[in-house]
Design a protein around this motif. Sequence first.
Motif, PDB file in Angstrom:
ATOM      1  N   ALA A  38       0.846  -1.209   0.000  1.00 20.60           N
ATOM      2  CA  ALA A  38       0.000   0.000   0.000  1.00 20.60           C
ATOM      3  C   ALA A  38       0.878   1.254   0.000  1.00 20.60           C
ATOM      4  O   ALA A  38       0.595   2.238  -0.699  1.00 20.60           O
ATOM      5  N   LYS A  39       1.982   1.215   0.766  1.00 24.79           N
ATOM      6  CA  LYS A  39       2.906   2.364   0.820  1.00 24.79           C
ATOM      7  C   LYS A  39       3.554   2.585  -0.556  1.00 24.79           C
ATOM      8  O   LYS A  39       3.683   3.726  -1.017  1.00 24.79           O
ATOM      9  N   ASN A  40       3.926   1.480  -1.212  1.00 24.14           N
ATOM     10  CA  ASN A  40       4.536   1.595  -2.556  1.00 24.14           C
ATOM     11  C   ASN A  40       3.549   2.179  -3.551  1.00 24.14           C
ATOM     12  O   ASN A  40       3.906   2.986  -4.415  1.00 24.14           O
ATOM     13  N   GLU A  41       2.276   1.754  -3.422  1.00 25.37           N
ATOM     14  CA  GLU A  41       1.232   2.246  -4.333  1.00 25.37           C
ATOM     15  C   GLU A  41       1.064   3.758  -4.165  1.00 25.37           C
ATOM     16  O   GLU A  41       0.972   4.492  -5.141  1.00 25.37           O
ATOM     17  N   LYS A  42       1.046   4.204  -2.901  1.00 21.61           N
ATOM     18  CA  LYS A  42       0.888   5.651  -2.626  1.00 21.61           C
ATOM     19  C   LYS A  42       2.080   6.409  -3.210  1.00 21.61           C
ATOM     20  O   LYS A  42       1.908   7.492  -3.782  1.00 21.61           O
ATOM     21  N   GLN A  43       3.256   5.833  -3.077  1.00 22.62           N
ATOM     22  CA  GLN A  43       4.459   6.497  -3.594  1.00 22.62           C
ATOM     23  C   GLN A  43       4.415   6.571  -5.110  1.00 22.62           C
ATOM     24  O   GLN A  43       4.802   7.579  -5.712  1.00 22.62           O
ATOM     25  N   LYS A  44       3.879   5.510  -5.733  1.00 18.58           N
ATOM     26  CA  LYS A  44       3.737   5.497  -7.198  1.00 18.58           C
ATOM     27  C   LYS A  44       2.797   6.610  -7.643  1.00 18.58           C
ATOM     28  O   LYS A  44       3.042   7.264  -8.663  1.00 18.58           O
ATOM     29  N   ILE A  45       1.726   6.794  -6.884  1.00 20.49           N
ATOM     30  CA  ILE A  45       0.767   7.856  -7.221  1.00 20.49           C
ATOM     31  C   ILE A  45       1.470   9.208  -7.116  1.00 20.49           C
ATOM     32  O   ILE A  45       1.369  10.056  -8.011  1.00 20.49           O
ATOM     33  N   ARG A  46       2.208   9.409  -6.003  1.00 20.08           N
ATOM     34  CA  ARG A  46       2.910  10.697  -5.808  1.00 20.08           C
ATOM     35  C   ARG A  46       3.922  10.920  -6.932  1.00 20.08           C
ATOM     36  O   ARG A  46       4.006  12.007  -7.496  1.00 20.08           O
ATOM     37  N   ASP A  47       4.680   9.856  -7.270  1.00 20.62           N
ATOM     38  CA  ASP A  47       5.670   9.980  -8.352  1.00 20.62           C
ATOM     39  C   ASP A  47       4.968  10.244  -9.689  1.00 20.62           C
ATOM     40  O   ASP A  47       5.465  11.025 -10.514  1.00 20.62           O
ATOM     41  N   GLY A  48       3.816   9.593  -9.873  1.00 17.43           N
ATOM     42  CA  GLY A  48       3.046   9.801 -11.104  1.00 17.43           C
ATOM     43  C   GLY A  48       2.571  11.233 -11.239  1.00 17.43           C
ATOM     44  O   GLY A  48       2.653  11.843 -12.309  1.00 17.43           O
ATOM     45  N   ILE A  49       2.099  11.805 -10.117  1.00 17.50           N
ATOM     46  CA  ILE A  49       1.608  13.190 -10.132  1.00 17.50           C
ATOM     47  C   ILE A  49       2.755  14.149 -10.447  1.00 17.50           C
ATOM     48  O   ILE A  49       2.588  15.105 -11.204  1.00 17.50           O
ATOM     49  N   VAL A  50       3.922  13.868  -9.905  1.00 23.68           N
ATOM     50  CA  VAL A  50       5.085  14.722 -10.193  1.00 23.68           C
ATOM     51  C   VAL A  50       5.460  14.606 -11.674  1.00 23.68           C
ATOM     52  O   VAL A  50       5.768  15.615 -12.317  1.00 23.68           O
ATOM     53  N   SER A  51       5.401  13.391 -12.219  1.00 28.43           N
ATOM     54  CA  SER A  51       5.769  13.232 -13.641  1.00 28.43           C
ATOM     55  C   SER A  51       4.733  13.879 -14.554  1.00 28.43           C
ATOM     56  O   SER A  51       5.047  14.319 -15.650  1.00 28.43           O
ATOM     57  N   ILE A  52       3.487  13.971 -14.086  1.00 28.78           N
ATOM     58  CA  ILE A  52       2.425  14.583 -14.917  1.00 28.78           C
ATOM     59  C   ILE A  52       2.451  16.101 -14.807  1.00 28.78           C
ATOM     60  O   ILE A  52       2.413  16.815 -15.816  1.00 28.78           O
ATOM     61  N   PHE A  53       2.533  16.603 -13.577  1.00 31.44           N
ATOM     62  CA  PHE A  53       2.371  18.044 -13.370  1.00 31.44           C
ATOM     63  C   PHE A  53       3.655  18.774 -12.996  1.00 31.44           C
ATOM     64  O   PHE A  53       3.646  19.980 -12.859  1.00 31.44           O
ATOM     65  N   GLY A  54       4.731  18.038 -12.788  1.00 30.07           N
ATOM     66  CA  GLY A  54       6.013  18.691 -12.499  1.00 30.07           C
ATOM     67  C   GLY A  54       6.374  18.628 -11.029  1.00 30.07           C
ATOM     68  O   GLY A  54       5.540  18.352 -10.164  1.00 30.07           O
ATOM     69  N   THR A  55       7.630  18.952 -10.744  1.00 32.13           N
ATOM     70  CA  THR A  55       8.136  18.914  -9.368  1.00 32.13           C
ATOM     71  C   THR A  55       7.387  19.914  -8.515  1.00 32.13           C
ATOM     72  O   THR A  55       7.029  21.004  -8.983  1.00 32.13           O
ATOM     73  N   GLY A  56       7.129  19.550  -7.280  1.00 30.36           N
ATOM     74  CA  GLY A  56       6.443  20.454  -6.355  1.00 30.36           C
ATOM     75  C   GLY A  56       4.942  20.306  -6.371  1.00 30.36           C
ATOM     76  O   GLY A  56       4.239  20.960  -5.595  1.00 30.36           O
ATOM     77  N   SER A  57       4.414  19.435  -7.241  1.00 30.89           N
ATOM     78  CA  SER A  57       2.952  19.230  -7.272  1.00 30.89           C
ATOM     79  C   SER A  57       2.517  18.496  -6.017  1.00 30.89           C
ATOM     80  O   SER A  57       3.110  17.489  -5.654  1.00 30.89           O
ATOM     81  N   GLU A  58       1.456  19.038  -5.392  1.00 32.69           N
ATOM     82  CA  GLU A  58       0.978  18.424  -4.136  1.00 32.69           C
ATOM     83  C   GLU A  58      -0.476  18.011  -4.289  1.00 32.69           C
ATOM     84  O   GLU A  58      -1.237  18.649  -5.009  1.00 32.69           O
ATOM     85  N   ILE A  59      -0.836  16.978  -3.549  1.00 35.09           N
ATOM     86  CA  ILE A  59      -2.235  16.524  -3.570  1.00 35.09           C
ATOM     87  C   ILE A  59      -3.012  17.364  -2.556  1.00 35.09           C
ATOM     88  O   ILE A  59      -2.661  17.426  -1.370  1.00 35.09           O
ATOM     89  N   LEU A  60      -4.081  18.030  -3.032  1.00 33.28           N
ATOM     90  CA  LEU A  60      -4.910  18.834  -2.141  1.00 33.28           C
ATOM     91  C   LEU A  60      -6.049  18.012  -1.547  1.00 33.28           C
ATOM     92  O   LEU A  60      -6.418  18.176  -0.392  1.00 33.28           O
ATOM     93  N   ASN A  61      -6.587  17.145  -2.396  1.00 33.46           N
ATOM     94  CA  ASN A  61      -7.818  16.462  -2.018  1.00 33.46           C
ATOM     95  C   ASN A  61      -7.877  15.112  -2.742  1.00 33.46           C
ATOM     96  O   ASN A  61      -7.450  15.012  -3.894  1.00 33.46           O
ATOM     97  N   GLU A  62      -8.410  14.084  -2.062  1.00 35.78           N
ATOM     98  CA  GLU A  62      -8.578  12.767  -2.706  1.00 35.78           C
ATOM     99  C   GLU A  62     -10.048  12.390  -2.636  1.00 35.78           C
ATOM    100  O   GLU A  62     -10.714  12.698  -1.638  1.00 35.78           O
TER     101      GLU A  62
END
Lengths: 240, 181
Positions: B37-61
């Motif tokens: 589950a931790k790896n999956e969350k990290q993949k999502i975070r890495d995916g968001i950075v690759s899509i929107f760039g460095t410094g992108s943060e999740i506001l809401n899920e």
Amino acid sequence: MMKREKGYTRKNFLKGIIAENPLFVSILGTCPALATTKTLEAAIGMGLLFTVVLICSNVLVSLLRKLISDEIRTPAYIVIIATFVTMVKMFANAFLPDLYSTLGVFISLIVVNCIVLGRAEAYASKHNVFDSLIDALGMGLGYMVALISMAFFRELLGTGAFTFGKIFTFIPETELRIIPKDYAISLFQQPAGAFIVFAVILAVIAFINNRKNELKAYKERQEKIRKAQEAKAQAEGGNK
Amino acid sequence: MANAKHYVLTSLTLGIIAASAAGIIGLTNFATKDRIAKNEKQKIRDGIVSIFGTGSEILNEFEISDKNYNYLVYGYQVKNDDSGLNRYAIKTLGSNSYGKISLLVGVFENSTHEYKFGRLSIIADEQTYASTLEDDYIDVINGNENYDNIDVHCGATYGATLVRNMIDMTVSYANTVLGSE
């Protein structure tokens, strides 16, 4: 109790690597061999996971060989193999996520890899635990060596460089360029290239085996002629 | 009588092997699920950075359970860029006869408040033709707003069609549901 042949363990181990190599001699497990040998790292990863599954399943099948009757042999072996594959898949997903992503469905396909069920059926079900362990180790390493040799040529010719650290992230990411990028032949990274490399390796092995057999036959002929000449000389000497 | 005893013993042996296998798999799942589950969350975070760039943060899920958007599983609202326009990453999951694929599809709101496809990140690809799909289709359409004009015939046509349908559904969801909020 039958006396064990001298050097049996060594022979048992080495046969899986050379004489009975599962990929290049028995031509088994070709599907993952063609699919997971784009890079050296992926090939090493696949080889390691495969070897772990093979060792565990061989040992357990050997331990339970007297309890498993003939009627339930095949389903029992498949349950055992599938259990270990599932465990290995979960551990890879947890601790080697990059390897898990790269290998994808081919980790699950180890269940139906002929080598694993074949060794369980042909060897582990008839031998003791130690011999089954050595057999599995030899076959697993033999398969890994075969995967590595395919991946070596595919990555070298297909990209011109060897990259490390993308799957095994505990290694610093390194690229070892041998051939300039412009001269890399991307075909070798495609399925067609995998078949070409496989075919060439099989052809080289067949050539070496044919030469060995020819040399052996030549030596046997020479030995026969020499013995015939000696016998003739002896007979002539006796007559005199 | 002897036959019956043999059959009972045989069935019992297979039953014990199967039950033990289930138990061992259960234990392994227990030992590894948190890490996975931790790896999956990290993949999502890495995916968001690759899509929107460095410094992108999740506001809401938020979970997506609308049956009309069956490929869509989860949504992440990403912190707006300097223009103040909304950005979302939607986790999608699809499958066909060649296997499953899970993507993180990034959509962004443009100046006319229409949501467009941005980039995507692969979370898991268990397709049989995974490498062909990735090299010959996903890498080509990634970051291309006009992905619809790119032919799906690439050697992994079924997979490419599935990916395009997943992106279409994400863009439609963004415009229909997220855009109306």
